[in-house]
Design an enzyme around this catalytic site. Structure first.
Site, PDB file in Angstrom:
ATOM      1  N   GLN A   1      46.713  73.066  26.593  1.00  0.00           N
ATOM      2  CA  GLN A   1      46.295  71.903  27.377  1.00  0.00           C
ATOM      3  C   GLN A   1      46.118  72.332  28.825  1.00  0.00           C
ATOM      4  O   GLN A   1      47.037  72.887  29.435  1.00  0.00           O
ATOM      5  CB  GLN A   1      47.332  70.780  27.285  1.00  0.00           C
ATOM      6  CG  GLN A   1      46.921  69.545  28.087  1.00  0.00           C
ATOM      7  CD  GLN A   1      47.944  68.407  28.018  1.00  0.00           C
ATOM      8  OE1 GLN A   1      49.005  68.546  27.403  1.00  0.00           O
ATOM      9  NE2 GLN A   1      47.632  67.297  28.641  1.00  0.00           N
TER      10      GLN A   1
ATOM     11  N   HIS B   1      43.875  63.090  27.116  1.00  0.00           N
ATOM     12  CA  HIS B   1      42.439  62.987  26.816  1.00  0.00           C
ATOM     13  C   HIS B   1      42.177  63.411  25.382  1.00  0.00           C
ATOM     14  O   HIS B   1      42.911  64.221  24.810  1.00  0.00           O
ATOM     15  CB  HIS B   1      41.597  63.839  27.774  1.00  0.00           C
ATOM     16  CG  HIS B   1      42.014  65.274  27.874  1.00  0.00           C
ATOM     17  ND1 HIS B   1      43.096  65.676  28.621  1.00  0.00           N
ATOM     18  CD2 HIS B   1      41.504  66.408  27.330  1.00  0.00           C
ATOM     19  CE1 HIS B   1      43.234  66.981  28.542  1.00  0.00           C
ATOM     20  NE2 HIS B   1      42.282  67.464  27.744  1.00  0.00           N
TER      21      HIS B   1
ATOM     22  N   HIS C   1      39.001  64.997  23.161  1.00  0.00           N
ATOM     23  CA  HIS C   1      37.671  65.595  23.145  1.00  0.00           C
ATOM     24  C   HIS C   1      36.918  65.044  21.926  1.00  0.00           C
ATOM     25  O   HIS C   1      37.462  65.067  20.812  1.00  0.00           O
ATOM     26  CB  HIS C   1      37.742  67.116  22.949  1.00  0.00           C
ATOM     27  CG  HIS C   1      38.494  67.871  23.998  1.00  0.00           C
ATOM     28  ND1 HIS C   1      37.867  68.716  24.893  1.00  0.00           N
ATOM     29  CD2 HIS C   1      39.818  67.940  24.283  1.00  0.00           C
ATOM     30  CE1 HIS C   1      38.787  69.276  25.680  1.00  0.00           C
ATOM     31  NE2 HIS C   1      39.982  68.822  25.320  1.00  0.00           N
TER      32      HIS C   1
HETATM   33  P1  5GP Z   1      42.235  70.625  27.671  1.00  0.00           P
HETATM   34  O1  5GP Z   1      42.302  72.122  27.549  1.00  0.00           O
HETATM   35  O2  5GP Z   1      43.182  70.106  28.714  1.00  0.00           O
HETATM   36  O3  5GP Z   1      42.366  69.917  26.353  1.00  0.00           O
HETATM   37  O4  5GP Z   1      40.761  70.305  28.119  1.00  0.00           O
HETATM   38  C1  5GP Z   1      40.384  70.046  29.451  1.00  0.00           C
HETATM   39  C2  5GP Z   1      38.874  69.954  29.497  1.00  0.00           C
HETATM   40  O5  5GP Z   1      38.508  69.422  30.751  1.00  0.00           O
HETATM   41  C3  5GP Z   1      38.144  71.295  29.347  1.00  0.00           C
HETATM   42  O6  5GP Z   1      37.292  71.252  28.214  1.00  0.00           O
HETATM   43  C4  5GP Z   1      37.386  71.442  30.657  1.00  0.00           C
HETATM   44  O7  5GP Z   1      36.102  72.023  30.500  1.00  0.00           O
HETATM   45  C5  5GP Z   1      37.305  70.019  31.162  1.00  0.00           C
HETATM   46  N1  5GP Z   1      37.248  69.888  32.614  1.00  0.00           N
HETATM   47  C6  5GP Z   1      38.056  70.527  33.505  1.00  0.00           C
HETATM   48  N2  5GP Z   1      37.733  70.150  34.757  1.00  0.00           N
HETATM   49  C7  5GP Z   1      36.710  69.256  34.635  1.00  0.00           C
HETATM   50  C8  5GP Z   1      35.954  68.509  35.605  1.00  0.00           C
HETATM   51  O8  5GP Z   1      36.147  68.592  36.823  1.00  0.00           O
HETATM   52  N3  5GP Z   1      34.976  67.698  35.119  1.00  0.00           N
HETATM   53  C9  5GP Z   1      34.732  67.570  33.776  1.00  0.00           C
HETATM   54  N4  5GP Z   1      33.760  66.734  33.403  1.00  0.00           N
HETATM   55  N5  5GP Z   1      35.430  68.262  32.851  1.00  0.00           N
HETATM   56  C10 5GP Z   1      36.403  69.094  33.287  1.00  0.00           C
END
Ligand code: 5GP
Length: 120
Positions: A98, A104, A106
């Protein structure tokens, strides 16, 4: 883990950082991932301050949980991937990698997504 109100999604919610919005209601915001891993890659977040799925599931109100669940289905349908199929991913904690500590989901679709996780 305490909620960090300076995480990137909190800043998007406050309008401090732009996003390409896909959906918004009283409880939910959805926007396109900045580094899409599939033709459709939308992030759905609650407007409340929850660190992850564990926090959201344990402490969000029934109204927030209902709104979030309904929004995810609606956003996927509106993105046009309900027929072809899609995958929901929500990472919680270190083993999941994460990256952003605001809950969140996806929504990934628009191509063959392969196996659920990469085999070891
Ligand atoms: P995690 O790894 O926390 O499940 O996913 C975080 C997601 O947030 C990643 O897929 C990354 O590309 C996306 N993300 C990170 N920073 C930003 C941002 O500033 N804007 C957008 N639209 N997505 C972001």
């Amino acid at each position: 883990m305490a909620y960090d109100s300076n995480n990137i999604f909190a800043r998007i919610l406050r309008g401090e950082i732009p996003c390409r919005k896909a959906y918004e209601d009283d409880h939910v915001l959805a926007f396109h991932d900045i580094h899409p891993q599939a033709p459709t890659h939308i992030l759905v977040i609650p407007k409340g301050a929850y660190v992850s799925a564990a926090d959201f599931g344990a402490t969000a109100s029934d109204a927030e949980i209902a709104a979030f669940t309904r929004a995810v289905s609606r956003i996927a349908a509106e993105a046009g991937v309900e027929g072809s199929g899609y995958r929901l991913i929500s990472n919680h904690g270190p083993d999941s990698h994460q990256e952003v500590p605001h809950y969140h989901v996806h929504i990934l679709g628009g191509r063959q997504l392969g196996r659920l996780v990469t085999p070891l």
